[in-house]
Design a protein around this motif. Structure first.
Motif, short mmCIF file in Angstrom:
data_model
loop_
_atom_site.label_atom_id
_atom_site.label_comp_id
_atom_site.label_asym_id
_atom_site.label_seq_id
_atom_site.Cartn_x
_atom_site.Cartn_y
_atom_site.Cartn_z
N LEU A 33 -16.91 5.51 -5.35
CA LEU A 33 -15.81 5.99 -6.18
C LEU A 33 -16.18 6.02 -7.66
N PHE A 34 -16.89 5.00 -8.10
CA PHE A 34 -17.35 5.01 -9.49
C PHE A 34 -18.32 6.16 -9.72
N GLY A 35 -19.19 6.43 -8.74
CA GLY A 35 -20.11 7.55 -8.86
C GLY A 35 -19.39 8.88 -8.98
N VAL A 36 -18.32 9.05 -8.17
CA VAL A 36 -17.54 10.30 -8.26
C VAL A 36 -16.87 10.39 -9.63
N GLY A 79 0.81 -1.22 0.00
CA GLY A 79 0.00 0.00 0.00
C GLY A 79 0.84 1.26 0.00
N ALA A 80 1.83 1.32 0.90
CA ALA A 80 2.69 2.50 0.96
C ALA A 80 3.51 2.66 -0.31
N GLY A 81 3.95 1.55 -0.86
CA GLY A 81 4.77 1.61 -2.07
C GLY A 81 4.01 2.19 -3.25
N ILE A 82 2.82 1.67 -3.51
CA ILE A 82 2.07 2.17 -4.66
C ILE A 82 1.61 3.61 -4.44
N LEU A 83 1.29 3.97 -3.18
CA LEU A 83 0.84 5.32 -2.90
C LEU A 83 1.95 6.33 -3.16
N PHE A 84 3.11 6.11 -2.55
CA PHE A 84 4.21 7.06 -2.71
C PHE A 84 4.78 7.02 -4.12
N TRP A 85 4.76 5.86 -4.74
CA TRP A 85 5.26 5.78 -6.12
C TRP A 85 4.36 6.61 -7.05
N TYR A 94 -17.69 -3.15 -1.78
CA TYR A 94 -18.59 -2.87 -2.91
C TYR A 94 -19.21 -1.48 -2.78
N LEU A 95 -19.59 -1.11 -1.56
CA LEU A 95 -20.18 0.20 -1.35
C LEU A 95 -19.17 1.31 -1.66
N ILE A 151 -9.86 -1.15 -7.79
CA ILE A 151 -9.13 -1.90 -6.76
C ILE A 151 -10.06 -2.34 -5.64
N THR A 152 -10.90 -1.43 -5.14
CA THR A 152 -11.82 -1.80 -4.06
C THR A 152 -12.83 -2.85 -4.52
N PHE A 153 -13.27 -2.74 -5.78
CA PHE A 153 -14.19 -3.76 -6.31
C PHE A 153 -13.51 -5.12 -6.36
N LEU A 154 -12.26 -5.16 -6.83
CA LEU A 154 -11.54 -6.43 -6.91
C LEU A 154 -11.27 -7.01 -5.53
#
Length: 516
Positions: A311-314, A62-68, A305-306, A190-193
């Motif tokens: 996020l999809f709505g935004v 999580g930290a890696g992908i965020l900061f990258w 899912y919620l 990502i959250t859906f998966l």
């Protein structure tokens, strides 16, 4: 710094090395997650994370992908174009020959000459921007010098200059950046998966429960143990059991249980053990889900899912852009100034780093036969009532709890901010304006003011490249290039600003209006 136009150069953000290291940890964690299921005895992703064994993989991933994503920025200068790479995957390309105007905005705290952002006006009327806030001061100054060397705007003939199309500028500021939309889409997927994988794992486990063989087992140990460190420590069951499968004896420790039935079992209690026919050592003591546990076991999937739907709505909401038509009065007023006047004004201004607290919600108010024009911050009666009630409650509680006076002071400050909002007041008779909380004409002589003669032009700035996406700032630019924030306005109310600008600029002395 000077540079030849045929040279190629690359500038990296000051967080570049750190971002690369984070990317390495992220890639390593993904490799471990992909390789883990191939190991014998791997319990499956859901059980793996439920037991807490896999949480350590989430931290570097999580930290890696965020900061990258956030910090791995770079700028590449080529002979005929330059590209800035946001988050390594969102390039913004600038062709030198297409640029008709360029403006450097903001300042680095320790380096006054280092810009925080640069805006490009293209010949097609489109506006592109670079955010330089993640680059160090010396690098930002070097980027500025490279741009000035490769795009010599001052040498352009006046006949080649054209006013940027304000309608295209409006469409640009109304449209969210591609980076923001892409990030929302990525996080939604990502959250859906995550929810889908968790649900699939739960269903797969239920299938195992029904299809695996069953063997007689006996509880050998039934205690509890502490896991985790510090505040994250929790109590879990520590169970050991023995079972016989196809004439051979095995021992196991894995359990799946309902908290209402476990760990109430005593040592020596017989229990059915589910056994994997292909690997008899893969087993579990199963307590079938019942009661509210059915809802709890699916709560993580439902939450993912919620969140994914939100996020999809935004993302969909950001993709649907409602256009605003620029009124003819504003177009005609802007066209009354020559293009070179526009670009001269644009080059001299140095916008303020902080916007005014005045947010435009309604048209300008007039008093005393249109002598005073007032841009007032929006008042909220509901806010008065809510914070007033909290203030009274805090005062009452402070009688018994002395430390509540800190809360009283905080709520009192918020109530005061709501009760006495900031405003911008224009005195069209005395030719000056004030930035204040409360305005009384009789005390205007004691208030700080700015004369209209000190103002060189008005500036509308899209602040999307300064982390203020969706906000337009209106500034009064003084003769020395310094800027005074007048008000801010969300792009949803941009029509209010368009109706205000021609009248305000005319009354302040027929001032030019710039927009970037």
């Amino acid at each position: 710094m000077t540079s030849r136009n045929n040279d190629s150069k690359t500038f990296f953000s000051q967080w570049g090395p750190f971002a690369i290291i984070c990317g390495f940890f992220f890639a390593s964690s993904i490799i471990l997650l992909i390789d883990a299921p191939s190991k014998s005895g791997f319990p499956g992703f859901a059980a793996f994370f439920q037991r807490g064994d896999g949480y350590f993989l989430l931290i570097p991933a999580g930290a890696g992908i965020l900061f990258w994503l956030l910090f791995s920025w770079r700028i590449r200068f080529e002979p005929h174009y330059a590209v800035i790479y946001y988050c390594t995957v969102f390039p913004v390309r600038i062709d030198y020959a297409e640029v008709t105007g360029m403006s450097f905005r903001g300042r680095q705290p320790k380096y006054p000459d280092a810009p925080a952002a640069v805006f490009f006006q293209l010949g097609s009327g489109k506006i592109k921007s670079w955010d330089l806030s993640l680059f160090s001061g010396p690098v930002s100054m070097a980027v500025k010098q490279e741009l000035e060397c490769r795009i010599p705007l001052r040498e352009m003939p006046k006949t080649a200059l054209k006013l940027p199309d304000i309608q295209k500028w409006t469409d640009h500021v109304l449209r969210p950046s591609r980076t923001e939309k892409t990030l929302f889409a990525i996080f939604a997927i990502i959250t859906f998966l995550i929810g889908f994988c968790d649900m699939a794992e739960q269903l797969a486990w239920d299938r195992h429960v029904r299809n695996w063989d069953k063997a007689d087992g006996i509880i050998l140990k039934n205690t509890t143990k502490q896991v985790g460190k510090g505040k994250s420590r929790k109590t879990v069951a520590d169970v050991e059991y023995r079972y016989t499968y196809k004439g051979r004896k095995y021992t196991g420790t894995r359990i799946v249980y309902d908290s209402s039935t476990f760990p109430a079992l005593k040592v020596g209690t017989h229990r059915k053990v589910i056994v994997n026919p292909e690997n008899p050592q893969d087993c579990a003591v199963m307590f079938w889900y019942r009661g509210h546990w059915r809802l709890i076991r699916w709560s993580r999937c439902a939450f993912c899912y919620l969140l994914s739907i939100i996020l999809f709505g935004v993302f969909i909401r950001m993709s649907i852009v409602k256009k605003i038509t620029v009124p003819d009065a504003l177009k005609n007023y802007i066209a009354s100034f020559p293009p070179e006047r526009f670009y001269t004004a644009l080059q001299m201004e140095q916008p303020a780093a902080v916007l005014s607290n005045v947010e435009l919600h309604c048209p300008m108010e007039y008093r005393q036969d249109h002598r005073y024009g007032i841009l007032r911050q929006h008042d909220s009666k509901v806010g008065y009532i809510a914070f007033g009630a909290l203030f009274l409650a805090a005062v009452t509680a402070s009688i018994f709890v002395p430390l509540c006076w800190l809360l009283v002071a905080l709520i009192g400050f918020v109530v005061y901010s709501l009760y006495a909002p900031r405003m911008a007041v224009f005195d069209f008779q005395e030719k000056k304006f004030y930035m204040c909380r409360r305005f009384r004409p009789e005390s205007a002589g004691k208030m700080k003011s700015v004369s209209f003669t000190e103002v060189e032009h008005l500036s509308c700035s899209s602040l999307s490249s300064m982390n203020r996406s969706g906000v337009i700032g209106l500034f009064a630019v003084k003769n020395d290039g310094s800027c005074i924030p007048i008000c801010r306005i969300s792009v949803k109310r941009l029509a209010l600003l368009f109706d205000l600008l021609p009248e305000l600029a005319e009354k302040m002395g027929h001032l030019p209006i710039t927009y970037f």
